[in-house]
Write a protein that holds these residues in place. Structure first.
Motif, PDB file in Angstrom:
ATOM      1  N   PHE A 150     -12.363  -9.063  14.622  1.00  0.00           N
ATOM      2  CA  PHE A 150     -12.205  -8.540  15.973  1.00  0.00           C
ATOM      3  C   PHE A 150     -10.740  -8.717  16.350  1.00  0.00           C
ATOM      4  CE2 PHE A 150     -14.591  -8.241  20.268  1.00  0.00           C
ATOM      5  CZ  PHE A 150     -13.617  -7.419  20.766  1.00  0.00           C
ATOM      6  N   VAL A 151      -9.997  -7.592  16.335  1.00  0.00           N
ATOM      7  CA  VAL A 151      -8.557  -7.632  16.595  1.00  0.00           C
ATOM      8  C   VAL A 151      -8.301  -7.112  18.007  1.00  0.00           C
ATOM      9  CG1 VAL A 151      -6.279  -6.861  15.862  1.00  0.00           C
ATOM     10  CG2 VAL A 151      -8.085  -7.229  14.161  1.00  0.00           C
ATOM     11  N   ALA A 152      -7.637  -7.910  18.813  1.00  0.00           N
ATOM     12  CA  ALA A 152      -7.237  -7.497  20.157  1.00  0.00           C
ATOM     13  C   ALA A 152      -5.743  -7.237  20.164  1.00  0.00           C
ATOM     14  CB  ALA A 152      -7.601  -8.578  21.169  1.00  0.00           C
ATOM     15  N   ILE A 153      -5.363  -6.042  20.631  1.00  0.00           N
ATOM     16  CA  ILE A 153      -3.946  -5.674  20.712  1.00  0.00           C
ATOM     17  C   ILE A 153      -3.530  -5.774  22.176  1.00  0.00           C
ATOM     18  CG2 ILE A 153      -2.244  -3.865  20.310  1.00  0.00           C
ATOM     19  CD1 ILE A 153      -4.007  -2.790  18.108  1.00  0.00           C
ATOM     20  N   LEU A 154      -2.608  -6.689  22.436  1.00  0.00           N
ATOM     21  CA  LEU A 154      -2.140  -6.938  23.794  1.00  0.00           C
ATOM     22  C   LEU A 154      -0.719  -6.424  23.961  1.00  0.00           C
ATOM     23  CD1 LEU A 154      -3.389 -10.607  24.391  1.00  0.00           C
ATOM     24  CD2 LEU A 154      -4.409  -8.499  25.242  1.00  0.00           C
ATOM     25  N   GLY A 155      -0.411  -6.002  25.183  1.00  0.00           N
ATOM     26  CA  GLY A 155       0.953  -5.564  25.472  1.00  0.00           C
ATOM     27  C   GLY A 155       1.007  -4.851  26.801  1.00  0.00           C
ATOM     28  N   PRO A 156       2.180  -4.804  27.413  1.00  0.00           N
ATOM     29  CA  PRO A 156       2.324  -4.123  28.702  1.00  0.00           C
ATOM     30  C   PRO A 156       2.206  -2.608  28.529  1.00  0.00           C
ATOM     31  CG  PRO A 156       4.460  -4.792  27.892  1.00  0.00           C
ATOM     32  CD  PRO A 156       3.452  -5.384  26.947  1.00  0.00           C
ATOM     33  N   SER A 157       2.125  -1.879  29.626  1.00  0.00           N
ATOM     34  CA  SER A 157       2.071  -0.423  29.585  1.00  0.00           C
ATOM     35  C   SER A 157       3.340   0.133  28.947  1.00  0.00           C
ATOM     36  CB  SER A 157       1.913   0.148  31.004  1.00  0.00           C
ATOM     37  OG  SER A 157       0.685  -0.267  31.561  1.00  0.00           O
ATOM     38  N   GLY A 158       3.175   1.106  28.054  1.00  0.00           N
ATOM     39  CA  GLY A 158       4.322   1.704  27.378  1.00  0.00           C
ATOM     40  C   GLY A 158       4.800   0.936  26.176  1.00  0.00           C
ATOM     41  N   SER A 159       4.052  -0.079  25.769  1.00  0.00           N
ATOM     42  CA  SER A 159       4.487  -0.881  24.619  1.00  0.00           C
ATOM     43  C   SER A 159       4.130  -0.225  23.291  1.00  0.00           C
ATOM     44  CB  SER A 159       3.872  -2.282  24.688  1.00  0.00           C
ATOM     45  OG  SER A 159       2.455  -2.195  24.664  1.00  0.00           O
ATOM     46  N   GLY A 160       3.190   0.751  23.300  1.00  0.00           N
ATOM     47  CA  GLY A 160       2.827   1.453  22.073  1.00  0.00           C
ATOM     48  C   GLY A 160       1.476   1.073  21.517  1.00  0.00           C
ATOM     49  N   LYS A 161       0.695   0.263  22.252  1.00  0.00           N
ATOM     50  CA  LYS A 161      -0.584  -0.210  21.714  1.00  0.00           C
ATOM     51  C   LYS A 161      -1.622   0.909  21.620  1.00  0.00           C
ATOM     52  CE  LYS A 161      -1.985  -2.064  26.247  1.00  0.00           C
ATOM     53  NZ  LYS A 161      -0.785  -1.519  26.948  1.00  0.00           N
ATOM     54  N   THR A 162      -1.682   1.791  22.638  1.00  0.00           N
ATOM     55  CA  THR A 162      -2.629   2.908  22.578  1.00  0.00           C
ATOM     56  C   THR A 162      -2.233   3.906  21.490  1.00  0.00           C
ATOM     57  OG1 THR A 162      -3.136   2.679  24.934  1.00  0.00           O
ATOM     58  CG2 THR A 162      -3.662   4.785  23.901  1.00  0.00           C
ATOM     59  N   THR A 163      -0.931   4.122  21.307  1.00  0.00           N
ATOM     60  CA  THR A 163      -0.464   5.011  20.227  1.00  0.00           C
ATOM     61  C   THR A 163      -0.874   4.451  18.873  1.00  0.00           C
ATOM     62  OG1 THR A 163       1.444   5.708  21.548  1.00  0.00           O
ATOM     63  CG2 THR A 163       1.575   6.070  19.185  1.00  0.00           C
ATOM     64  N   LEU A 164      -0.756   3.139  18.715  1.00  0.00           N
ATOM     65  CA  LEU A 164      -1.161   2.505  17.459  1.00  0.00           C
ATOM     66  C   LEU A 164      -2.653   2.688  17.226  1.00  0.00           C
ATOM     67  CD1 LEU A 164      -0.493   0.760  15.013  1.00  0.00           C
ATOM     68  CD2 LEU A 164      -0.790  -1.280  16.454  1.00  0.00           C
ATOM     69  N   LEU A 165      -3.467   2.543  18.296  1.00  0.00           N
ATOM     70  CA  LEU A 165      -4.915   2.713  18.175  1.00  0.00           C
ATOM     71  C   LEU A 165      -5.267   4.159  17.812  1.00  0.00           C
ATOM     72  CD1 LEU A 165      -7.493   0.900  18.730  1.00  0.00           C
ATOM     73  CD2 LEU A 165      -7.694   2.180  20.863  1.00  0.00           C
ATOM     74  N   ASN A 166      -4.578   5.126  18.428  1.00  0.00           N
ATOM     75  CA  ASN A 166      -4.852   6.541  18.141  1.00  0.00           C
ATOM     76  C   ASN A 166      -4.482   6.909  16.705  1.00  0.00           C
ATOM     77  OD1 ASN A 166      -5.810   6.995  20.711  1.00  0.00           O
ATOM     78  ND2 ASN A 166      -3.844   7.717  21.505  1.00  0.00           N
ATOM     79  N   ILE A 167      -3.416   6.325  16.196  1.00  0.00           N
ATOM     80  CA  ILE A 167      -3.025   6.593  14.801  1.00  0.00           C
ATOM     81  C   ILE A 167      -4.052   6.010  13.840  1.00  0.00           C
ATOM     82  CG2 ILE A 167      -1.325   5.985  13.037  1.00  0.00           C
ATOM     83  CD1 ILE A 167       0.841   6.431  15.110  1.00  0.00           C
ATOM     84  N   ILE A 168      -4.557   4.810  14.150  1.00  0.00           N
ATOM     85  CA  ILE A 168      -5.592   4.210  13.304  1.00  0.00           C
ATOM     86  C   ILE A 168      -6.840   5.095  13.298  1.00  0.00           C
ATOM     87  CG2 ILE A 168      -7.149   2.238  13.071  1.00  0.00           C
ATOM     88  CD1 ILE A 168      -4.919   0.475  14.207  1.00  0.00           C
ATOM     89  N   GLY A 169      -7.164   5.691  14.461  1.00  0.00           N
ATOM     90  CA  GLY A 169      -8.360   6.516  14.562  1.00  0.00           C
ATOM     91  C   GLY A 169      -8.167   7.954  14.139  1.00  0.00           C
ATOM     92  N   GLY A 170      -6.957   8.352  13.782  1.00  0.00           N
ATOM     93  CA  GLY A 170      -6.715   9.726  13.365  1.00  0.00           C
ATOM     94  C   GLY A 170      -6.613  10.703  14.511  1.00  0.00           C
ATOM     95  N   LEU A 171      -6.482  10.189  15.765  1.00  0.00           N
ATOM     96  CA  LEU A 171      -6.325  11.064  16.923  1.00  0.00           C
ATOM     97  C   LEU A 171      -4.877  11.490  17.108  1.00  0.00           C
ATOM     98  CD1 LEU A 171      -8.632   9.240  19.497  1.00  0.00           C
ATOM     99  CD2 LEU A 171      -9.185  11.189  18.043  1.00  0.00           C
ATOM    100  N   ASP A 172      -3.954  10.803  16.493  1.00  0.00           N
ATOM    101  CA  ASP A 172      -2.534  11.130  16.567  1.00  0.00           C
ATOM    102  C   ASP A 172      -1.933  10.947  15.185  1.00  0.00           C
ATOM    103  OD1 ASP A 172      -0.128  11.868  17.558  1.00  0.00           O
ATOM    104  OD2 ASP A 172       0.050  10.261  19.044  1.00  0.00           O
TER     105      ASP A 172
END
Length: 703
Positions: free
Chosen positions: A33-55
């Motif tokens: 269970f990996v939790a990715i923490l960071g402020p807004s604009g840090s790139g965490k959602t982009t990293l999640l989308n790349i892992i999921g193939g959405l980006d």
């Protein structure tokens, strides 16, 4: 095992460049269970989308179980998202008009699973999140936490290897958040869960590993892979397809029908409004298409007969008309004021740089193609065309009848190009599609080669009598009589009877074609080039070597064609012009002129300058060897022993006396190189013969 290797991702907005991920590398275990923490604009959602193939990443590589995604196609990514990844979104993304069971079942529709199996697995997934009893409810009948559990059930129904959660508790209260997190924690037992969150407390309580991200870089990893785990990673990932994605036609039809059935009134109104719109659009399109087709046909017909022409020298009639319509007032006084006609004429003329213009067209052809049907180039080269009649040679191009009637005026010639009195021989357009559809081929074939030509009749299937002379259907001697009448000052009457001929009489008619450069010969004595076209022997020899041209077809405008590209006449191919241009370019006279571009090789005068002595002088015709001339006129006394007093008794006219014996014609010919001894003998023998134009031509043939 999921590996993120040196991933880079950049977003471009106008001139702004934003680095979302900057050389990020991260290895994730199969069940954690990996939790990715960071402020807004840090790139965490982009990293999640790349892992999921959405980006898609810009650089680096995403490796899944030893399989590289560098060369993934769209189908590969679809298969990866459908079979290997489950998504849980903050906004749930449930379809409001479908039940909970249908929402969860929807994730299985593109996996090729049967309807019974889909239903069974969807019920099991809802049971796992505690919502089996409410599976027939709509999303609007649930609380936020319940909807998030439905979203989780939908993500798990495919039994994915990776579960991705983007702020799954962002819209929930604390108690509901813990319920959802408990479900996620249970999922971790047999799969990888990656969650993006702003809540560090939830991450500390439920995550087995916390990765902190800032400005597109990983700042901290609480539980990175050990050396032993890293050593087990594949060094050479391979590319494999993860499976197929498919949806049956019946499933797609059923989903569409259910979507329409949920809101019947909206569907009916939409269909009614759509039908009105479709009918209206169809009417408008049909009307506009008809108008456009009509306009297009008019444009084609107009441009067919009057194509856009750009010439070396142009005269703007519009500017002259505007000047003539000026508001100049009449002079107020006893004087006469000029009207600036010369200024108008000079202002209306302009010169075009056709060489640069052609270079521009050639280099921008792809830009012009949508707007033009054809671009063709014509050169100011008139082919010299002759025909044989028995042993006589007659020139048919340039047309002698047109020249006799209208002369060689450039203005008149340009006016004649659109009338039946233009040159009888003309060049076909290079693109056959521009004209062949407008004509009906009466006999033979359209010309394809340089030695082939076609006779084009008028819309009634007739041709002018001038063409009959050009084709040799009428006698050349008869044409000579016609030309004498046309050229005479007093005019005269012509009695040219109307004739007719069969197609077989016309097909196969042949001509000889030459370039004007083939008529020039170099005079080594005077070091000038002279036109030998008037020399009968030279002309015959040149014509014998000319290019053969034969009539292979006869055509006339097709029925219903009111505007056509070709007027009546004999049309040769552009290939013939190409040959003539090459002959001219390779000729000695052209090469000589190009070698001395400032000097006129015909007169040896400099172009643009007035000759030193423009008055005609015998010195231009003769060179005299004074010593030889004196020798020639030395009197032989033995030949002068004549009693001229006996002339009257013998009724002899002294003018009839042949005095040729008293001169040395060979020496005289040496004194006057332009003439020969035989010429002088003829002069002396025919001294009393009346001097006419014909006798002078005979005497001075070699001058």
């Amino acid at each position: 095992m999921l590996q993120i290797k040196n991933i880079k991702k950049t977003y471009h907005t106008g001139n702004l460049i934003q680095k979302a991920l900057d050389d990020v590398s991260l290895n994730l275990r199969d069940n954690e269970f990996v939790a990715i923490l960071g402020p807004s604009g840090s790139g965490k959602t982009t990293l999640l989308n790349i892992i999921g193939g959405l980006d898609q990443y810009d650089d680096g590589d995403l490796i899944i179980n030893g399989i590289s995604t560098k060369n993934y196609t769209d189908k590969d990514w679809d298969s990866y998202r459908n079979h290997s990844v489950g998504f849980v979104f903050q906004s749930y993304n449930l379809i409001p008009h479908q039940t909970l069971l249908q929402n969860v079942e929807l994730a299985l529709t593109i996996s090729g699973i049967s309807k019974e199996e889909r239903r069974k697995r969807a019920i099991e997934a809802l049971d796992a999140v505690g919502l089996k009893e409410q599976m027939h409810k709509k999303p609007s009948q649930l609380s936020g936490g319940q909807m998030q559990r439905v979203s989780l059930a939908r993500a798990l129904v495919n039994n994915p290897d990776i579960l991705l959660a983007d702020e799954p508790t962002g819209a929930l209260d604390t108690q509901t958040s813990h319920q959802v997190m408990d479900l996620l924690k249970d999922v971790v037992k047999d799969r990888l869960v990656v969650m993006v969150t702003h809540n560090p407390e939830l991450a500390d309580e439920y995550a087995t590993r916390i990765v902190k991200v800032r400005d597109g870089k990983i700042l901290n990893d609480s539980n990175p892979l050990t050396r032993e785990e890293t050593a087990r990673l594949s060094d050479q990932p391979e590319h494999k397809n993860l499976g197929k994605t498919s949806m049956s036609f019946l499933t797609a039809l059923s989903l569409s029908f259910n979507n329409l059935k949920t809101k019947k009134a909206r569907t009916i109104l939409t269909a009614f409004a759509g039908s009105i719109g479709i009918i209206g659009i169809a009417l408008i399109l049909s009307l506009s298409t008809g108008v456009n087709d009509y306009i297009t046909s008019i444009e084609k017909e107009t441009l067919s007969e009057y194509p856009i022409q750009i010439q070396k020298m142009t005269s703007s009639m519009m500017s002259m008309m505007i000047s003539m319509m000026s508001d100049d007032q009449a002079p107020d006084g006893d004087y006469v004021e000029e009207f600036p006609t010369l200024n108008m004429m000079a202002g209306g003329k302009s010169s075009n740089d056709l060489k640069s213009f052609k270079s521009y067209l050639d280099s921008h052809q792809e830009l012009l193609d949508p707007y033009v049907r054809s671009i063709e180039y014509k050169y100011s080269l008139t082919p010299q065309i002759f025909r044989y009649e028995d042993q006589d040679i007659y020139q048919v191009c340039p047309d002698p009848v047109t020249q006799a009637m209208f002369g060689s005026s450039g203005m008149v010639s340009s006016m004649l190009t659109s009338t039946s009195m233009a040159e009888m021989f003309q060049e076909l357009p290079e693109d056959p599609n521009l004209y062949q559809s407008q004509y009906e081929l009466k006999a033979g074939t359209w010309p394809k080669n340089a030695n082939e030509a076609v006779l084009v009749l008028d819309s009634t299937g007739l041709m002018s009598d001038v063409l009959s002379y050009s084709l040799g259907l009428r006698s050349g001697k008869e044409l000579d009589d016609v030309l004498k009448v046309l050229q005479s000052k007093d005019g005269g009457k012509l009695d040219v009877k109307k004739e007719h001929w069969t197609y077989d009489d016309i097909l196969g008619r042949s001509f000889k074609v030459l370039s004007s450069s083939q008529f020039y010969e170099y005079d080594s004595k005077f070091k000038v080039w002279s036109d030998k076209k008037d020399n009968a022997d030279f002309l015959k020899n040149a014509v014998d070597k000319g290019i053969d041209l034969k009539i292979t077809g006869i055509a006339s405008p097709a029925k219903g064609e009111s505007v056509t590209m070709l007027t009546q006449g004999i049309y040769y191919t552009p290939e013939l012009m190409d040959q003539l241009i090459k002959i001219a370019a390779d000729s000695d006279v052209v090469k000589a002129q190009l070698k001395t571009p400032k000097i006129n090789i015909m007169t040896r005068d400099e172009f643009g300058k007035k000759p030193k002595d423009s008055a005609f002088s015998n010195e231009d015709l003769f060179t005299v060897d004074e010593k030889a001339f004196a020798e020639a006129f030395r009197i032989d006394e033995s030949k002068m022993n004549l009693d001229t007093s006996a002339f009257s008794d013998m009724n002899i006219n002294p003018a009839d006396l042949n005095l040729s014996g008293i001169m040395d014609f060979s020496s005289l010919a040496q004194a006057l190189p332009a003439m020969n001894a035989e010429t002088f003998n003829q002069i002396m023998n025919g001294a009393i013969k009346p001097v006419t134009e014909e006798t002078m031509k005979e005497i001075f043939t070699n001058v």
